[in-house]
Structure formats: structure tokens, C-alpha cells
Design a protein around this motif. Sequence first.
Motif, PDB file in Angstrom:
ATOM      1  N   VAL A 127     -34.653 -18.770  14.818  1.00  0.00           N
ATOM      2  CA  VAL A 127     -33.724 -19.498  15.681  1.00  0.00           C
ATOM      3  C   VAL A 127     -33.220 -18.538  16.741  1.00  0.00           C
ATOM      4  O   VAL A 127     -32.825 -17.406  16.427  1.00  0.00           O
ATOM      5  N   VAL A 128     -33.218 -18.963  18.002  1.00  0.00           N
ATOM      6  CA  VAL A 128     -32.601 -18.183  19.069  1.00  0.00           C
ATOM      7  C   VAL A 128     -31.369 -18.948  19.541  1.00  0.00           C
ATOM      8  O   VAL A 128     -31.409 -20.161  19.745  1.00  0.00           O
ATOM      9  N   VAL A 129     -30.259 -18.226  19.651  1.00  0.00           N
ATOM     10  CA  VAL A 129     -28.972 -18.829  20.023  1.00  0.00           C
ATOM     11  C   VAL A 129     -28.612 -18.313  21.412  1.00  0.00           C
ATOM     12  O   VAL A 129     -28.243 -17.152  21.569  1.00  0.00           O
ATOM     13  N   THR A 130     -28.711 -19.190  22.429  1.00  0.00           N
ATOM     14  CA  THR A 130     -28.694 -18.717  23.814  1.00  0.00           C
ATOM     15  C   THR A 130     -27.297 -18.681  24.436  1.00  0.00           C
ATOM     16  O   THR A 130     -27.055 -19.206  25.522  1.00  0.00           O
ATOM     17  N   GLY A 131     -26.378 -18.014  23.750  1.00  0.00           N
ATOM     18  CA  GLY A 131     -25.134 -17.629  24.390  1.00  0.00           C
ATOM     19  C   GLY A 131     -23.952 -18.564  24.217  1.00  0.00           C
ATOM     20  O   GLY A 131     -24.073 -19.666  23.695  1.00  0.00           O
ATOM     21  N   ASP A 132     -22.787 -18.084  24.702  1.00  0.00           N
ATOM     22  CA  ASP A 132     -21.495 -18.697  24.420  1.00  0.00           C
ATOM     23  C   ASP A 132     -21.390 -18.941  22.923  1.00  0.00           C
ATOM     24  O   ASP A 132     -21.096 -20.038  22.453  1.00  0.00           O
ATOM     25  N   LEU A 133     -21.625 -17.859  22.211  1.00  0.00           N
ATOM     26  CA  LEU A 133     -21.531 -17.891  20.751  1.00  0.00           C
ATOM     27  C   LEU A 133     -20.107 -18.231  20.345  1.00  0.00           C
ATOM     28  O   LEU A 133     -19.879 -19.019  19.421  1.00  0.00           O
ATOM     29  N   THR A 134     -19.147 -17.637  21.043  1.00  0.00           N
ATOM     30  CA  THR A 134     -17.731 -17.881  20.785  1.00  0.00           C
ATOM     31  C   THR A 134     -17.092 -18.449  22.047  1.00  0.00           C
ATOM     32  O   THR A 134     -17.703 -18.478  23.121  1.00  0.00           O
ATOM     33  N   ASP A 135     -15.835 -18.875  21.902  1.00  0.00           N
ATOM     34  CA  ASP A 135     -15.148 -19.473  23.047  1.00  0.00           C
ATOM     35  C   ASP A 135     -14.382 -18.461  23.877  1.00  0.00           C
ATOM     36  O   ASP A 135     -14.279 -18.595  25.094  1.00  0.00           O
ATOM     37  N   HIS A 136     -13.832 -17.418  23.218  1.00  0.00           N
ATOM     38  CA  HIS A 136     -13.041 -16.431  23.951  1.00  0.00           C
ATOM     39  C   HIS A 136     -13.470 -14.991  23.678  1.00  0.00           C
ATOM     40  O   HIS A 136     -12.864 -14.063  24.213  1.00  0.00           O
ATOM     41  N   GLY A 137     -14.466 -14.781  22.827  1.00  0.00           N
ATOM     42  CA  GLY A 137     -14.955 -13.430  22.575  1.00  0.00           C
ATOM     43  C   GLY A 137     -13.980 -12.551  21.814  1.00  0.00           C
ATOM     44  O   GLY A 137     -13.955 -11.329  22.017  1.00  0.00           O
ATOM     45  N   THR A 138     -13.196 -13.120  20.907  1.00  0.00           N
ATOM     46  CA  THR A 138     -12.218 -12.341  20.151  1.00  0.00           C
ATOM     47  C   THR A 138     -12.800 -11.902  18.805  1.00  0.00           C
ATOM     48  O   THR A 138     -13.746 -12.521  18.296  1.00  0.00           O
ATOM     49  N   PRO A 139     -12.227 -10.856  18.199  1.00  0.00           N
ATOM     50  CA  PRO A 139     -12.703 -10.452  16.871  1.00  0.00           C
ATOM     51  C   PRO A 139     -12.620 -11.574  15.844  1.00  0.00           C
ATOM     52  O   PRO A 139     -13.530 -11.721  15.012  1.00  0.00           O
TER      53      PRO A 139
ATOM     54  N   TYR B  52     -25.640  -7.126  13.102  1.00  0.00           N
ATOM     55  CA  TYR B  52     -27.009  -7.567  12.843  1.00  0.00           C
ATOM     56  C   TYR B  52     -28.013  -6.526  13.350  1.00  0.00           C
ATOM     57  O   TYR B  52     -27.805  -5.919  14.411  1.00  0.00           O
ATOM     58  N   PRO B  53     -29.100  -6.334  12.614  1.00  0.00           N
ATOM     59  CA  PRO B  53     -30.079  -5.306  13.024  1.00  0.00           C
ATOM     60  C   PRO B  53     -30.620  -5.510  14.430  1.00  0.00           C
ATOM     61  O   PRO B  53     -30.876  -4.532  15.144  1.00  0.00           O
ATOM     62  N   HIS B  54     -30.813  -6.766  14.864  1.00  0.00           N
ATOM     63  CA  HIS B  54     -31.413  -6.972  16.190  1.00  0.00           C
ATOM     64  C   HIS B  54     -30.467  -6.563  17.315  1.00  0.00           C
ATOM     65  O   HIS B  54     -30.907  -6.426  18.465  1.00  0.00           O
ATOM     66  N   LEU B  55     -29.186  -6.345  17.007  1.00  0.00           N
ATOM     67  CA  LEU B  55     -28.234  -5.900  18.026  1.00  0.00           C
ATOM     68  C   LEU B  55     -27.952  -4.397  17.959  1.00  0.00           C
ATOM     69  O   LEU B  55     -27.222  -3.866  18.789  1.00  0.00           O
ATOM     70  N   ALA B  56     -28.545  -3.721  16.988  1.00  0.00           N
ATOM     71  CA  ALA B  56     -28.186  -2.325  16.718  1.00  0.00           C
ATOM     72  C   ALA B  56     -28.404  -1.411  17.913  1.00  0.00           C
ATOM     73  O   ALA B  56     -27.635  -0.478  18.147  1.00  0.00           O
TER      74      ALA B  56
ATOM     75  N   PHE C 182     -32.484 -15.323  12.728  1.00  0.00           N
ATOM     76  CA  PHE C 182     -31.908 -15.753  13.997  1.00  0.00           C
ATOM     77  C   PHE C 182     -31.635 -14.550  14.894  1.00  0.00           C
ATOM     78  O   PHE C 182     -31.462 -13.418  14.419  1.00  0.00           O
ATOM     79  N   PHE C 183     -31.601 -14.843  16.192  1.00  0.00           N
ATOM     80  CA  PHE C 183     -31.396 -13.813  17.197  1.00  0.00           C
ATOM     81  C   PHE C 183     -30.413 -14.333  18.239  1.00  0.00           C
ATOM     82  O   PHE C 183     -30.531 -15.468  18.711  1.00  0.00           O
ATOM     83  N   LEU C 184     -29.434 -13.499  18.582  1.00  0.00           N
ATOM     84  CA  LEU C 184     -28.314 -13.914  19.404  1.00  0.00           C
ATOM     85  C   LEU C 184     -28.449 -13.426  20.841  1.00  0.00           C
ATOM     86  O   LEU C 184     -28.880 -12.296  21.092  1.00  0.00           O
ATOM     87  N   VAL C 185     -28.032 -14.284  21.764  1.00  0.00           N
ATOM     88  CA  VAL C 185     -27.982 -13.992  23.193  1.00  0.00           C
ATOM     89  C   VAL C 185     -26.519 -14.030  23.615  1.00  0.00           C
ATOM     90  O   VAL C 185     -25.759 -14.890  23.149  1.00  0.00           O
TER      91      VAL C 185
ATOM     92  N   GLN D 148     -29.736  -6.602  25.473  1.00  0.00           N
ATOM     93  CA  GLN D 148     -31.130  -6.887  25.785  1.00  0.00           C
ATOM     94  C   GLN D 148     -32.006  -6.215  24.731  1.00  0.00           C
ATOM     95  O   GLN D 148     -31.797  -5.048  24.383  1.00  0.00           O
ATOM     96  N   TYR D 149     -32.992  -6.967  24.234  1.00  0.00           N
ATOM     97  CA  TYR D 149     -33.866  -6.437  23.186  1.00  0.00           C
ATOM     98  C   TYR D 149     -35.089  -7.333  23.075  1.00  0.00           C
ATOM     99  O   TYR D 149     -35.140  -8.421  23.670  1.00  0.00           O
ATOM    100  N   THR D 150     -36.071  -6.868  22.324  1.00  0.00           N
ATOM    101  CA  THR D 150     -37.276  -7.663  22.082  1.00  0.00           C
ATOM    102  C   THR D 150     -37.438  -7.902  20.587  1.00  0.00           C
ATOM    103  O   THR D 150     -36.950  -7.134  19.753  1.00  0.00           O
ATOM    104  N   VAL D 151     -38.124  -8.989  20.268  1.00  0.00           N
ATOM    105  CA  VAL D 151     -38.512  -9.304  18.887  1.00  0.00           C
ATOM    106  C   VAL D 151     -40.019  -9.452  18.904  1.00  0.00           C
ATOM    107  O   VAL D 151     -40.566 -10.355  19.536  1.00  0.00           O
ATOM    108  N   ASP D 152     -40.728  -8.553  18.218  1.00  0.00           N
ATOM    109  CA  ASP D 152     -42.179  -8.441  18.363  1.00  0.00           C
ATOM    110  C   ASP D 152     -42.974  -8.798  17.110  1.00  0.00           C
ATOM    111  O   ASP D 152     -44.200  -8.773  17.138  1.00  0.00           O
TER     112      ASP D 152
END
Length: 294
Positions: A46-58, A94-98, A75-78, A105-109
Motif C-alpha cells: 500500500v502506498v499512502v500519498t500524503g496528508d497522513l495527519t491533519d496538523h503534523g503534531t506528535p 518505519y524502516p522505509h523512512l530511516a 505500506f510506504f508513506l509519502v 524521498q526513497y525507493t522501494v526496489d
Amino acid sequence: MLIAQITDTHVVAAGTRAYQDQVDTNGRCALAIERLNALDPRPDFVVVTGDLTDHGTPAEYEELKRQFAALEIPFFLVIGNHDDRATMLAELDYPHLAHARPFVQYTVDQFPVRLIVLDSTSDEHHRGEFCEKRLAWFEERLAEHVDKPTIVALHHPPFDTGIVTMDAHGAGWAEGIVRAVAGRPNVQRILCGHVHRSIQTLVGDRMASICPSTAHQVNLDLAVGAPSFERLGEGFFEMEPPAFQLHRWHDGKMVSHTAFVDRFPFVAPISREMMEALAARGGALDMKKKDLVF
């Protein structure tokens, strides 16, 4: 393979609702995750293409982690304009954001279809932004694996949709993206969010599409000219059904579907006579008009 896309989840702190307590974005995100888990066949990721949160708070990213712990699919987050880059990277382990720094920006191969994730966000504005450093990284990644089918995912669509209130992204911000993908037949899709509607066009001769939101949709207003404050006052969001998209890679082609998070009643059950005709003829391709008995 099958790739699911959800977008604009706008998760808020646990126990709260978005937009002056009007929209249960958290509940809607949970329903979308439940729907994805129930799909048969299941998506490969699953790719989640952004605006994961509403205000970007912890607190919002904490709720996001709790929600996505229930997703049984990789899943992979944008990052989107409602997210905060520093907070997102600090709170989500998450490892894909490490190694997604300084930009997300990153790739999934590891799959048959490659994923390139881009960061189109600005630290100050809601509009799209794509600086020379981000573009140089993108061009380097496109120069790799040139024969492998590839999906590019970012939040802001690199094209105008005609919904003026969502298209105010600054002149030419995406020109580098358009040039970079032009003439690259392995780029099968450019997947976007932000506009909360299902929209498709060509970008640099490559197919680009926007996925509807899991929470709510943006009012379909194609009026020419500057945004009308009277129109905006009447309503900017519409509670159209939450939706997601599925992108199927099969026999060298990408086919995309839009599906609703909610399920709806089945109608027109197939009659026994029609089932017998199907069995006798060996499948639907050989069905005769007279066999259609509902």
C-alpha cells in the motif's frame, strides 16, 4: 502484482475529530485499513500519498502509528502539505523512512514494480515545491533500473486540475518532474493525492492520477477564474464516499481501479437458469443473449 493507494487520511489526535469536530477522519482511516485487509487478492503493498495527519503534531503521528499497526500489508508513506517533515521523521520509525533525509524521498526496489517516492512539500506553504536538490535525486533514481516498471508517488499532482482552489501551487513548480519523466516508458504511473478526487491526465507523456481521500472529497468546482469566497463559504468539502485505488500490473500493463471504502448491497442475483447456462457453455464469453436470466 497489485498495488493499493490510499491518500489524505488526515489523522488527528486520538479521541478527536477533524474540521471543527465535523469529520471522523480517524474512524474513516480505520475502515479503509479494514477494507484493505479484507481484499482478495490482497495487494502486495500500500502506498499512502500524503496528508497522513491533519496538523503534523506528535499526537497525530502517534495515532497514525496505532492505526497502521492494524494494516496487515506492507505500506510506504509519502509526505503531504498537512504533514510536518521534522516531526514525521522524528515520530515514525518505519524502516522505509530511516534514510529519507533531508527530504522524504526513497525507493522501494524489492517488488516486480519499483516505487520512487518524492517529497513535494514546502516548510512554509501548502503549495507544491520541488527544488533542484530533490530533482537531482529524482533524476539519478530514474537513471537506475531503466527497464523495470516504475511508479512515482508524490502528494501534489504535477498538473492543474481545474479546481482552482487546489491548483494554486506556484508557477512552474513541477516543470522538472515533467521533464524528468518524459520519454521514460518504464514509468507506468505517477500517483498523487491532495485534491481528494479521482482525476487522470498525461504528465510528460506518462499517465498521472489522483486518488480520492479515505476521509472526504473536495467540492467539484470547475468555475473559471479566481476562487469565489461565496462558493467557499457554502462548502469546500463534500462527504462523498471515501475511496481508494488499486493499480494492477499484469502482462506488462498497468490497469487502475477506483473502489469505495464502504461496501454496498448486492443486486440482481444470478438465476439458477443463468448459472446452468454458464456451466453448459464453459464461461461468460460464450453466453448468448437469451441466457441472461436474472
